[in-house]
Design an enzyme around this catalytic site. Structure first.
Site, PDB file in Angstrom:
ATOM      1  N   HIS A  22     -10.906   4.043  -3.366  1.00  0.00           N
ATOM      2  CA  HIS A  22      -9.617   3.937  -2.680  1.00  0.00           C
ATOM      3  C   HIS A  22      -9.771   3.329  -1.290  1.00  0.00           C
ATOM      4  O   HIS A  22     -10.850   3.363  -0.696  1.00  0.00           O
ATOM      5  CB  HIS A  22      -8.986   5.333  -2.509  1.00  0.00           C
ATOM      6  CG  HIS A  22      -8.534   5.964  -3.791  1.00  0.00           C
ATOM      7  ND1 HIS A  22      -8.479   7.328  -3.966  1.00  0.00           N
ATOM      8  CD2 HIS A  22      -8.107   5.417  -4.963  1.00  0.00           C
ATOM      9  CE1 HIS A  22      -8.043   7.601  -5.186  1.00  0.00           C
ATOM     10  NE2 HIS A  22      -7.823   6.460  -5.801  1.00  0.00           N
ATOM     11  N   GLU A  33      -3.525  11.607  -5.679  1.00  0.00           N
ATOM     12  CA  GLU A  33      -4.691  12.278  -6.249  1.00  0.00           C
ATOM     13  C   GLU A  33      -5.377  13.188  -5.242  1.00  0.00           C
ATOM     14  O   GLU A  33      -6.554  13.512  -5.373  1.00  0.00           O
ATOM     15  CB  GLU A  33      -5.680  11.237  -6.824  1.00  0.00           C
ATOM     16  CG  GLU A  33      -5.091  10.514  -8.030  1.00  0.00           C
ATOM     17  CD  GLU A  33      -5.702   9.145  -8.297  1.00  0.00           C
ATOM     18  OE1 GLU A  33      -6.540   8.698  -7.493  1.00  0.00           O
ATOM     19  OE2 GLU A  33      -5.321   8.522  -9.302  1.00  0.00           O
ATOM     20  N   ASP A  75      -5.942   1.628  -4.858  1.00  0.00           N
ATOM     21  CA  ASP A  75      -7.262   1.423  -5.449  1.00  0.00           C
ATOM     22  C   ASP A  75      -7.812   0.093  -4.946  1.00  0.00           C
ATOM     23  O   ASP A  75      -7.071  -0.902  -4.868  1.00  0.00           O
ATOM     24  CB  ASP A  75      -7.165   1.317  -6.970  1.00  0.00           C
ATOM     25  CG  ASP A  75      -6.951   2.649  -7.660  1.00  0.00           C
ATOM     26  OD1 ASP A  75      -7.011   3.688  -6.983  1.00  0.00           O
ATOM     27  OD2 ASP A  75      -6.697   2.640  -8.878  1.00  0.00           O
TER      28      ASP A  75
END
Length: 593
Positions: free
Chosen positions: A526, A336, A360
């Site tokens: 994260h 991401e 995550d």
């Protein structure tokens, strides 16, 4: 081998001496130069670059008794790519006349603890000079007195020298490299909004922006090594595939096409980072150059993944220590395009030479919640609760825990990984068809469960408006939990994604009074995860970069920062860290290159 266009940084050793001739200096020449040689030997025998090459030390041609010799030493260092310096001395020397005054490189001084000559006096004088000039230095002074000429390095001195060098080399290796942003913001994640000014001022790095359409262009025009793709396709036949949990399942033909695209994406993303001479042979000379990127990130969601296969396989295999070309240094690629997590991964990779995990910080499971949902109790290191680390993307296959040290699950530097261990990591991973509710373009997620009980550290770099960067650190363990607990919990989320169960080490106070507080105080969605308890190395690195540490569970006796930090307070060391970093400012933000 080192992939970047720059030369590997070297460590400079500065043997500093009392400049008084006709007796004093002459009596100290051999002892001082030998001190430099044993320091160099310690460093070269214990530290390698993450690329696997030997760390080289450069020793001044003569001892340094005054400013002229200091200048000659600096000239030699400039000619030999020295990017951090360790000054050593067994005696009194002339303070500001002999110190390293080059800006923006890490510096340390080892003052020998002996009663025959006042090495500690010089260390204190030189430290004061560095502080007054705004050039913080790491002071190294053994706690036990040694005899003059003793060539043994005490354990406390050894630990500080190696910690300084590991962190200093990380600083030096990052400088003048690039972060390549492949795409930009994923789903509004702030870490995806790559801050080029922060990268330049604090890390000395440039930012390269590449639209994801460049990956699509290279796919369509076949701008990749086709012979390598054939090799990768054959290698891929040994990969195991997981179950397809989608309500509407793709055809075998569609899955095969997505699998081929996923492999090509990995090759293209790698080529964007570090280039590929094969492309020049194909006539793509510009594309062959790459972006000299030591770290990168792939946006993926959603502008790519609504249409094309996701980046999960590409990110996972690039972050691993092996692929179809064999065992090699892992790349650092952020899911991401979360650049702050990518940089956290880079810090840890440069300090440990190992593969990193992108995850995550998904869920805190209290002992009570686990008991309610599964009817079972957590035990061992997991007894106080666990944090579920899970992410569809850059979960390195090294984190299956199939590598071994003394028979225990571990992660190794790539040069210590065997072919058998690499194969076991691959065998422990299933590539499951991606959840098409999340990834409409399909793709494959890497499915595995990390084996415990491995020591690990989770890390996160955050930016605070009006202040700048802060670093969070939590040491703990990857833990095993019983299948009767894992299965019902895993079914609550996407069971095709890789899982690591993390149990932080608790201190009973502040952010580490319980596992809930660790989860609750974490600054973003994260984290990066590193093998081993490397919090102390990260704190040393952060102080070099002038990044304060806002949360950690590292004991005070392991913390090593410049002594100048004590000028900003000794009772509240966390507050002093913030004040010192703010005062001295970003390492590269105030200097002319």
């Amino acid at each position: 081998m080192f992939r970047m266009q720059n030369n590997l940084p070297k460590v400079g050793i500065r043997p500093v001496i009392d400049g008084r001739r006709n007796g004093v200096r002459e009596s100290l020449e051999d002892t001082t130069m030998n001190m430099a040689k044993i320091a160099a030997k310690l460093i070269e025998e214990n530290i390698k670059h993450p690329s696997g090459e030997k760390v080289e030390c450069v020793i001044a041609d003569t001892t340094i008794g005054g400013v002229a010799e200091a200048a000659r030493c600096q000239k030699k260092f400039d000619e030999n790519n020295v990017k951090l310096t360790l000054t050593v001395t067994p005696c009194w020397c002339y303070g500001s006349e002999t110190i390293d005054m080059t800006p923006a490189i890490p510096k340390a001084i080892w003052g020998f603890n002996g009663t025959e000559r006042p090495g500690a006096v010089y260390l204190a004088a030189a430290d004061a000079g560095h502080t007054q000039l705004g050039l913080p230095v790491f002071s190294i002074y053994g706690k036990d007195v040694q005899d003059a000429g003793d060539e043994n390095i005490p354990e406390d001195v050894r630990e500080k020298i190696l910690r300084f060098v590991r962190a200093g080399l990380a600083v030096a290796t990052m400088k003048d490299q690039s972060y390549v942003s492949m795409g930009y913001v994923a789903m509004g994640i702030m870490g995806s909004m790559v801050d080029a000014e922060f990268l330049l001022d604090y890390l000395g790095m440039r930012t390269e922006f590449v639209d994801m359409s460049e990956i699509k262009r290279r796919l369509e025009l076949e701008i990749y090594d086709k012979e390598e793709f054939k090799k990768a396709w054959e290698w891929a036949k040994q990969c195991k595939f997981g179950s397809d949990n989608n309500k509407v399942k793709a055809t075998d033909e569609q899955k095969e096409k997505e699998w081929a695209t996923s492999i090509k994406m990995a090759m293209i993303m790698r080529d964007l980072m570090v280039g590929n001479p094969k492309l020049a042979e194909m006539g793509y000379i510009e594309e062959a150059q790459g972006h000299n990127a030591i770290v990168g990130g792939f946006q993926g969601q959603r502008h790519w993944t609504d249409f094309m296969p996701n980046g999960d396989f590409a990110e996972a295999i690039l972050n691993s220590s092996f692929d179809w070309n064999g065992i090699r240094e892992p790349y650092v690629v952020a899911t991401e395009n979360d650049s702050l997590n990518g940089l956290s991964m880079l810090f840890a990779h440069l300090l440990t030479s190992r593969s990193q995990l992108f995850a995550d910080v998904r869920t805190y499971w209290s002992p009570e919640a686990v008991k309610r949902v599964t009817g079972k109790e957590l035990t061992g290191k997991a007894k106080d609760g666990i944090i579920h680390l899970i992410n569809s993307g850059a979960a390195s296959l090294d984190w299956t825990g199939e590598q071994k040290v003394n028979g225990n699950p571990a992660l190794k530097e790539y040069w210590n990984i065997t072919e058998e261990e690499a194969k076991k990591c691959l065998d422990a991973t299933h590539f499951s068809p991606a959840n098409r509710e999340y990834f409409r373009g399909g793709g494959f997620s890497s499915t595995f469960l990390t084996k415990g009980e491995m020591p690990m550290t989770i890390i996160r770099l955050n930016l605070v408006k009006g202040f700048g960067p802060v670093l969070q650190i939590a040491e703990g363990y990857a833990v095993n939990i019983d299948d009767s607990i894992f299965d019902p919990i895993n079914k609550r989320t996407d069971s095709t994604w890789p899982t690591t169960w993390f149990a932080p080490i608790l201190t009973g106070k502040d952010s580490f009074k319980d596992v809930y507080s660790v989860m609750n105080d974490w600054g973003a969605n994260h984290c990066a995860a590193a093998y081993g308890h490397i919090g102390a190395d990260l704190i040393t690195l952060a102080s070099m970069l002038r990044i304060p540490v806002s949360m950690h569970n590292v004991s005070e006796d392991r913390i090593f920062r410049p002594k100048a930090w004590k000028a900003f307070g000794t009772k509240d060391t966390e507050g002093a860290d913030f004040r010192a970093c703010k005062h001295f400012g970003p390492l590269f933000g105030k200097v002319t290159r």
